[in-house]
Design a protein around this motif. Structure first.
Motif, PDB file in Angstrom:
ATOM      1  N   LEU A 285       2.735  -3.731  -6.875  1.00 38.82           N
ATOM      2  CA  LEU A 285       3.480  -4.967  -7.129  1.00 38.82           C
ATOM      3  C   LEU A 285       3.449  -5.887  -5.913  1.00 38.82           C
ATOM      4  N   VAL A 286       3.713  -5.326  -4.738  1.00 39.71           N
ATOM      5  CA  VAL A 286       3.775  -6.131  -3.512  1.00 39.71           C
ATOM      6  C   VAL A 286       2.432  -6.796  -3.230  1.00 39.71           C
ATOM      7  N   ASN A 287       1.354  -6.052  -3.376  1.00 35.49           N
ATOM      8  CA  ASN A 287       0.024  -6.599  -3.095  1.00 35.49           C
ATOM      9  C   ASN A 287      -0.277  -7.786  -4.006  1.00 35.49           C
ATOM     10  N   ASN A 288       0.093  -7.660  -5.276  1.00 34.58           N
ATOM     11  CA  ASN A 288      -0.135  -8.757  -6.222  1.00 34.58           C
ATOM     12  C   ASN A 288       0.720  -9.965  -5.882  1.00 34.58           C
TER      13      ASN A 288
ATOM     14  N   LEU B   1       2.666  -4.052  10.787  1.00 30.31           N
ATOM     15  CA  LEU B   1       1.889  -4.104   9.548  1.00 30.31           C
ATOM     16  C   LEU B   1       0.429  -3.744   9.808  1.00 30.31           C
ATOM     17  N   ALA B   2      -0.102  -4.192  10.936  1.00 29.34           N
ATOM     18  CA  ALA B   2      -1.493  -3.878  11.281  1.00 29.34           C
ATOM     19  C   ALA B   2      -1.702  -2.370  11.388  1.00 29.34           C
ATOM     20  N   ALA B   3      -0.682  -1.664  11.850  1.00 32.50           N
ATOM     21  CA  ALA B   3      -0.782  -0.205  11.959  1.00 32.50           C
ATOM     22  C   ALA B   3      -0.885   0.446  10.584  1.00 32.50           C
ATOM     23  N   GLN B   4      -0.268  -0.170   9.573  1.00 31.54           N
ATOM     24  CA  GLN B   4      -0.356   0.368   8.214  1.00 31.54           C
ATOM     25  C   GLN B   4      -1.774   0.262   7.662  1.00 31.54           C
TER      26      GLN B   4
ATOM     27  N   GLU C 172      -3.533  -0.241  -1.880  1.00 36.86           N
ATOM     28  CA  GLU C 172      -2.710  -1.422  -2.139  1.00 36.86           C
ATOM     29  C   GLU C 172      -1.825  -1.753  -0.942  1.00 36.86           C
ATOM     30  N   GLN C 173      -1.328  -0.715  -0.269  1.00 37.27           N
ATOM     31  CA  GLN C 173      -0.502  -0.942   0.918  1.00 37.27           C
ATOM     32  C   GLN C 173      -1.339  -1.529   2.048  1.00 37.27           C
ATOM     33  N   LYS C 174      -2.534  -0.987   2.253  1.00 34.72           N
ATOM     34  CA  LYS C 174      -3.410  -1.489   3.310  1.00 34.72           C
ATOM     35  C   LYS C 174      -3.769  -2.955   3.073  1.00 34.72           C
TER      36      LYS C 174
ATOM     37  N   LYS D  98      -2.569  -6.007   5.457  1.00 33.08           N
ATOM     38  CA  LYS D  98      -3.597  -6.817   6.118  1.00 33.08           C
ATOM     39  C   LYS D  98      -3.370  -8.301   5.869  1.00 33.08           C
ATOM     40  N   LYS D  99      -3.040  -8.650   4.629  1.00 32.52           N
ATOM     41  CA  LYS D  99      -2.804 -10.056   4.281  1.00 32.52           C
ATOM     42  C   LYS D  99      -1.596 -10.616   5.026  1.00 32.52           C
TER      43      LYS D  99
END
Length: 435
Positions: A93-96, A171-174, A183-185, A189-190
């Protein structure tokens, strides 16, 4: 909402159970993921949130203690499988939503989970209590803490904990964590890039406006916490231009070492990193600490001609020596170098590593994130020296970004013709986007 909504598994749990007997956990997970991919692309975010709430939260409010919620019953013996499933559904959901600039729904999802309160259950051996505990464990886990970073995107970074100012690195570490779902990556990244671009833009605009004669009311906010000293710092960073610029020296180094053996390359690398460093104590420390580490590292490759693989591995290892070697605590060398009071010099050394191996940038940012996590239990006053380092790091890498160019223009002549010491007051900084 679709006719085959997964809500049916809660309305009719017995049907769901009969299906599960025919399927393994992985197959059920894929069905759940496919469902959320479909609904997030077809339906309004408000409806998707309701569906998520129905599947993962509402079922835990059942008053019948003998009923097992269908979704959770799939994972009855494995809390980790449940957590991985919930986590990936969140990031689908978050990625979208982040891709489509619907950030407020990301925040709504995080708040929905964070505000969950289990109903009072007094029979501690019931399945329902176990499932409520699972969800509560997720809310208090590192996984949810990582998800919560997406809520900081549009918040005022001067408020709250000092760590919030450096969300882009966390976030970059994720992105580089192999255990995270794709989807998390992608989402991390975005959002990390958006935050970095925002900082670069604000920095460039602040620099431009702060040196103009325009009213202070039209000035952009200083994106750093360094105050007015930021201009002097920027001038010190970009004073090296032309033949002796960091970019040019990096290119020369790569050309001169392209046919060296790995053993010779390690020796050349150390000389490159300390080249033009003006603090003798810093140079001595770096030579003493790194020389032995480099000589003894990967001796089995000493006779191999340097290649891209060895370059990347070596640069990543150098970053470890200079930041954190175990992804938890700061390296002894990091603490020692900063204790000498030259944070800019250490940042420049890290920059020089990235200039010869751009693919090490993600590794460096993940190490910076680990350092931030190590110090985040301390107040801002207690670790001001570390925050100062991060601010200088932030500014330096914004200046050396691929899409922005900073230049110094001399506007005042030195009073003494023989004066050679750099006077920042005699220069102005100009920034422009690269084409």
């Amino acid at each position: 909402m679709t006719a085959h909504s997964l809500r049916n598994i809660h309305v009719n749990p017995h049907i769901f159970k009969s299906d599960v007997k025919q399927l393994d956990v992985q197959t059920v997970q894929e069905k759940i993921y496919s469902f959320f991919v479909e609904v997030v692309n077809k339906y309004a975010p408000e409806d998707v949130l309701l569906e998520f709430k129905s599947i993962f939260l509402d079922c835990l409010g059942l008053k019948r203690l003998d009923l097992t919620p269908g979704m959770y019953d799939v994972f009855i013996n494995n809390e980790q499988d449940f957590r991985n499933t919930l986590k990936r559904c969140c990031y689908i959901l978050v990625n979208n939503w982040e891709s489509n600039r619907k950030h407020k729904y990301t925040q709504a999802l995080i708040e929905l989970i964070a505000n969950y309160k289990p109903t009072a259950i007094y029979h501690k051996d019931t399945k329902l209590t176990i499932f409520q505990t699972w969800l509560d464990n997720f809310i208090h886990s590192q996984d949810f803490q990582e998800l919560n970073l997406f809520a900081y995107k549009n918040e005022n970074k001067t408020d709250g904990h000092w760590v919030n100012r450096y969300t882009s690195y966390l976030l970059a570490a994720q992105v580089v964590d192999k255990n995270n779902p794709e989807e998390q990556k992608e989402a991390a990244k975005k959002v990390s890039k958006q935050l970095k671009d925002k900082f670069k833009f604000e920095l460039a605009m602040y620099v431009a406006r702060s040196q103009s004669n325009a009213s202070s009311q039209t000035r952009y906010r200083n994106p750093s916490v360094l105050g007015d000293d930021i201009l002097r710092l920027i001038k010190a960073i970009i004073v090296r231009k032309g033949v002796f610029s960091y970019d040019n020296i990096a290119n020369i180094f790569l050309k001169q070492t392209q046919n060296q053996t790995f053993k010779d390359f390690k020796e050349s690398l150390l000389k490159y990193l300390i080249f033009s460093v003006q603090q003798p104590k810093f140079v001595d420390t770096l030579q003493q600490q790194l020389s032995e580490k480099l000589v003894n590292w990967k001796p089995e490759y000493n006779d191999v001609i340097i290649n891209k693989y060895l370059l990347l591995r070596t640069c990543n290892r150098m970053i470890d020596f200079l930041t954190t070697e175990n992804s938890v605590k700061p390296s002894p060398l990091f603490v020692l170098l900063l204790s000498q009071g030259h944070p800019l010099t250490l940042v420049i050394v890290l920059l020089k590593i990235i200039l010869i191996c751009k693919h090490s940038r993600s590794h460096l940012e993940s190490r910076i994130a680990h350092l931030i996590r190590y110090y985040d239990q301390h107040s801002e006053a207690e670790c001001q020296w570390f925050i100062n380092f991060i601010e200088i790091f932030n500014i330096t890498f914004a200046i050396y970004a691929e899409n922005v160019e900073y230049n110094l223009i001399k506007v005042e002549e030195a009073e003494k013709a023989h004066e050679v010491e750099f006077d920042p007051n005699a220069y102005r900084v100009f920034s422009q986007l690269k084409r």
